[in-house]
Design a protein around this motif. Structure first.
Motif, PDB file in Angstrom:
ATOM      1  N   ASP A 248       0.862  -1.188   0.000  1.00 43.60           N
ATOM      2  CA  ASP A 248       0.000   0.000   0.000  1.00 43.60           C
ATOM      3  C   ASP A 248       0.898   1.238   0.000  1.00 43.60           C
ATOM      4  OD1 ASP A 248      -2.132  -1.714   0.155  1.00 43.60           O
ATOM      5  OD2 ASP A 248      -2.454  -1.435   2.302  1.00 43.60           O
ATOM      6  N   VAL A 250       0.970   5.188   0.083  1.00 42.91           N
ATOM      7  CA  VAL A 250       0.069   6.251   0.532  1.00 42.91           C
ATOM      8  C   VAL A 250       0.802   7.585   0.476  1.00 42.91           C
ATOM      9  CG1 VAL A 250      -1.318   7.124   2.444  1.00 42.91           C
ATOM     10  CG2 VAL A 250      -1.162   4.661   2.049  1.00 42.91           C
ATOM     11  N   SER A 252       0.517  11.140   1.953  1.00 41.85           N
ATOM     12  CA  SER A 252      -0.189  11.829   3.035  1.00 41.85           C
ATOM     13  C   SER A 252       0.292  13.268   3.134  1.00 41.85           C
ATOM     14  CB  SER A 252       0.056  11.104   4.362  1.00 41.85           C
ATOM     15  OG  SER A 252      -0.613  11.740   5.426  1.00 41.85           O
ATOM     16  N   PHE A 265      -5.934  11.005   2.918  1.00 41.83           N
ATOM     17  CA  PHE A 265      -4.769  10.831   2.065  1.00 41.83           C
ATOM     18  C   PHE A 265      -4.949  11.635   0.780  1.00 41.83           C
ATOM     19  CE2 PHE A 265      -5.710   6.579   3.990  1.00 41.83           C
ATOM     20  CZ  PHE A 265      -4.824   6.708   5.040  1.00 41.83           C
ATOM     21  N   THR A 268      -3.620   7.149  -2.960  1.00 41.32           N
ATOM     22  CA  THR A 268      -3.250   5.813  -2.503  1.00 41.32           C
ATOM     23  C   THR A 268      -3.073   4.923  -3.723  1.00 41.32           C
ATOM     24  OG1 THR A 268      -5.553   5.065  -2.316  1.00 41.32           O
ATOM     25  CG2 THR A 268      -4.540   6.053  -0.355  1.00 41.32           C
ATOM     26  N   ASP A 270      -2.520   0.692  -4.444  1.00 42.45           N
ATOM     27  CA  ASP A 270      -2.383  -0.677  -3.955  1.00 42.45           C
ATOM     28  C   ASP A 270      -1.735  -1.520  -5.043  1.00 42.45           C
ATOM     29  OD1 ASP A 270      -3.707   0.203  -1.744  1.00 42.45           O
ATOM     30  OD2 ASP A 270      -5.652  -0.609  -2.325  1.00 42.45           O
ATOM     31  N   VAL A 336       4.572   5.075   3.206  1.00 40.88           N
ATOM     32  CA  VAL A 336       3.882   6.362   3.384  1.00 40.88           C
ATOM     33  C   VAL A 336       4.842   7.490   3.014  1.00 40.88           C
ATOM     34  CG1 VAL A 336       2.566   7.832   4.929  1.00 40.88           C
ATOM     35  CG2 VAL A 336       2.553   5.365   5.278  1.00 40.88           C
TER      36      VAL A 336
END
Length: 650
Positions: A248, A250, A252, A265, A268, A270, A336
């Motif tokens: 994942d 992300v 942010s 977020f 994103t 996946d 992240v």
């Protein structure tokens, strides 16, 4: 032979953030509590054994620290200890124990070695339902102390005992057609670039994969093992057989997780691909999202825009997370991208001690996967990757990566700051504390807490080169003496958050601390206590529970089926984030049992709930919230969180 004296162990117990290897007990007798700890120390993988101090009591109303209470009848206790270690386990545990003097009193210092994989698990004798053997009789070391394994938690120990890892397991329903012919062809292309005449390239696909240890014959058929699926499996096969094996990514906003609840977020992504495709795809996603900096090589007239983090650093970071991940844990890798850093978190603690990261030699959790990636020049297996990253980051003026390995939580996190730790902006921010005359190490600890949201012992060691005790002393001074850091968590999960300097009142208010929230509305919290202990209807307005949900909670029996309890847990956490103690109180359950037997499984295996602050597991405001998968699961049960529609037939 003991590595530490009793005095040193007690000092570590008082000062160190991570004292998983040390346990203090009064030692009035050698009862079940002592023997369970011995069993747990002997079994816990990667812990290296542990120390017991018998004759040391935990803090109480009269003592704010661990204190020496001493033991009597020393010879009797030593004899009973050795006898129990021989008689109570299926195979005896060879502990070493001695009586020592400390503060004028007698203690018993016990060292419990970690057993070799072939000798694990250490198991209590006897029938079930005894104190030491309610389920399996095998105890391990957890975040909250010792706990008895379930059958599923025994699997890593049993696999290690057999000499096999999870990557060599053949999953039920796996078949040859789950392998992607295009990815097999991709392997041949990549391998030919490195070594055109490699032996395996001369064989057919079946023989080549057998040589790579990616397939095994079972009942006359060639089937892919977990490593084969991970390296060359079709995406649909990965989704079916290994549903949590994904990454994942992300993006942010800001520097904290979920700062704005209205816009969690920015983006994103996946990723669920075989590793041969996943590595370059994830690397490209990270590089494309990094700020670029201008570079004009000496003697050149043409500029080039290069990503802030060198491409080799990004490649090494990606490969490390994928190659060393514990794939038996049902938890995606989380990458992240914050405004000031990149955090990469994966299941699986480092098999090498943190102090040895970057030194020669590797310890591989997944040797089959590592061998394939090495053959393709994706990875190296000599232990020089981390040192290379550190050198490359130093060359471009960036701080060395911060690595945090948690054995008990079985997690590893790497943080890559996108600026120098003590740059101009950071030095300007530190100037407000100049009257405190902070040391360089204290300054680095504060900056790390500011940039990442928290600092712990391991993180500080990574950016300062301090040893464990010295780092703990630095954090202790910033917490106790200067009051610039707020302590959170406990034991191996201890961390420190930055306090908020309030210039008007010339004092510190606790930023992100539970104390700040509690002191601001103390009257409201204390007034709610009576309502919480009374009937649930008294809390209806506060909890905003649907009438149907209230009814289900009231009807819930102490021995309710798992499916009924899970429905209520996921439903509650979909209304708002709930702490474990809140759920335990609301459902009249014991908190530790609720976390261990239900919340953990709902989070790790089912993915129906997740932590509110996944990057800091023991955050003081940690709570559980329902995931998108959980919301859909509730809808499948006839429950809508938006309209509170309930299928009465459930």
């Amino acid at each position: 032979m003991n590595e530490f004296t009793a005095e040193e162990l007690l000092e570590q117990l008082q000062l160190l953030d991570e004292c998983t290897r040390i346990e203090a007990k009064r030692g009035s007798d050698i009862g079940s509590s002592v023997m369970q700890t011995i069993c747990a120390f002997a079994n816990e993988p990667g812990l290296g054994g542990g120390y017991l101090l018998l004759g040391v009591s935990e803090p109480d109303q009269q003592h704010d620290r661990f204190y020496v209470c001493g033991v009597s009848n020393t010879d009797q206790l030593l004899g009973q200890l050795q006898n129990n270690c021989r008689e109570q386990f299926e195979q005896s545990i060879p502990v070493s124990a001695e009586a020592v003097q400390l503060e004028g009193k007698t203690l018993i210092l016990v060292f419990v070695p970690e057993l070799e994989p072939a000798a694990k698990p250490s198991t209590f004798k006897g029938k079930f339902d005894s104190k030491n053997k309610r389920k399996t009789g095998v105890w391990r070391r957890g975040l909250n102390g010792d706990y008895e394994c379930t059958q599923s938690e025994l699997e890593p120990l049993l696999l290690a005992k057999s000499g096999l890892g999870f990557e060599q397991v053949i999953l039920p329903d796996a078949e040859w057609d789950d392998l992607d012919p295009d990815v097999i062809a991709l392997y041949r292309q990549l391998r030919a670039r490195v070594r055109p005449y490699a032996e395996e390239l001369q064989a057919n696909d079946q023989e080549m994969l057998r040589a790579l240890n990616l397939v095994k014959k079972q009942n006359g058929e060639w089937l892919p093992n977990v490593a084969g699926l991970l390296m060359m499996g079709k995406p649909l096969a990965l989704r079916r057989l290994l549903p949590s094996v994904r990454v994942d990514y992300v993006r942010s906003s800001g520097v904290q997780w979920v700062e704005d609840p209205e816009q969690r977020f920015q983006t994103t992504l996946d990723l669920r691909e075989p590793l041969l495709r996943l590595i370059p795809k994830l690397e490209a996603a990270i590089l494309d999202d990094l700020p670029k900096h201008f570079r004009l090589p000496e003697g050149s007239t043409q500029r080039s825009d290069q990503p802030l983090l060198p491409q080799k650093v990004v490649r090494e970071a990606v490969v490390n997370a994928l190659m060393h991940r514990d794939y038996q844990v049902q938890q995606p890798i989380l990458v992240v991208r914050y405004s000031n850093r990149i955090d990469i978190r994966n299941a699986g603690y480092s098999l090498k001690p943190e102090a040895m990261l970057g030194e020669m030699g590797s310890k591989l959790r997944n040797p089959v996967i590592a061998a394939v990636l090495y053959d393709l020049s994706f990875a190296e297996t000599k232990g020089s990757g981390i040192r290379t990253m550190r050198n490359l980051l130093q060359q471009v003026g960036l701080t060395a990566p911060v690595f945090s390995s948690h054995v008990i939580a079985n997690e590893f996190q790497a943080t890559y700051l996108l600026h120098h730790l003590l740059g101009e902006d950071q030095l300007a921010w530190l100037s407000q504390f100049k009257q405190l005359q902070l040391t360089n190490d204290e300054a680095r600890a504060l900056i790390l807490a500011k940039e990442t949201g928290a600092v712990d012992n391991a993180g500080l060691r990574a950016v300062t080169g301090l040893d464990t005790l010295a780092a703990s002393q630095v954090l202790g001074r910033l917490h106790h003496q200067h009051c610039l850091l707020v302590k959170g968590g406990a034991g191996p999960a201890t961390y420190y958050q930055l306090a908020d300097w309030t210039s008007d009142a010339d004092e510190l208010s606790l930023f992100g601390s539970q104390e700040a929230a509690n002191t601001s509305d103390l009257e409201a919290n204390t007034s709610d206590l009576e309502a919480n202990t009374s009937d649930l209807e008294a809390n209806t307005s506060e909890l905003d529970l649907a009438e149907a949900l209230q009814g289900k909670i009231k009807q819930l029996s102490p021995k309710a089926r798992k499916d009924k309890l899970w429905l209520i847990l996921v439903w509650l956490c979909g209304l708002r984030p709930y702490k474990a103690d809140e759920l335990a109180q609301l459902l009249s359950r014991e908190e530790r049992s609720l976390k261990h037997n239900h919340l953990r499984e709902l989070r790790e295996k089912e993915g129906l709930i997740d932590y509110r602050f996944p990057e800091v597991v023991n955050h003081p405001e940690q709570a559980y919230q329902t995931t998108a998968k959980g919301i859909q699961w509730l809808r499948d049960q006839g429950i809508s969180l938006t309209t509170d529609n309930v299928d009465d037939g459930y």
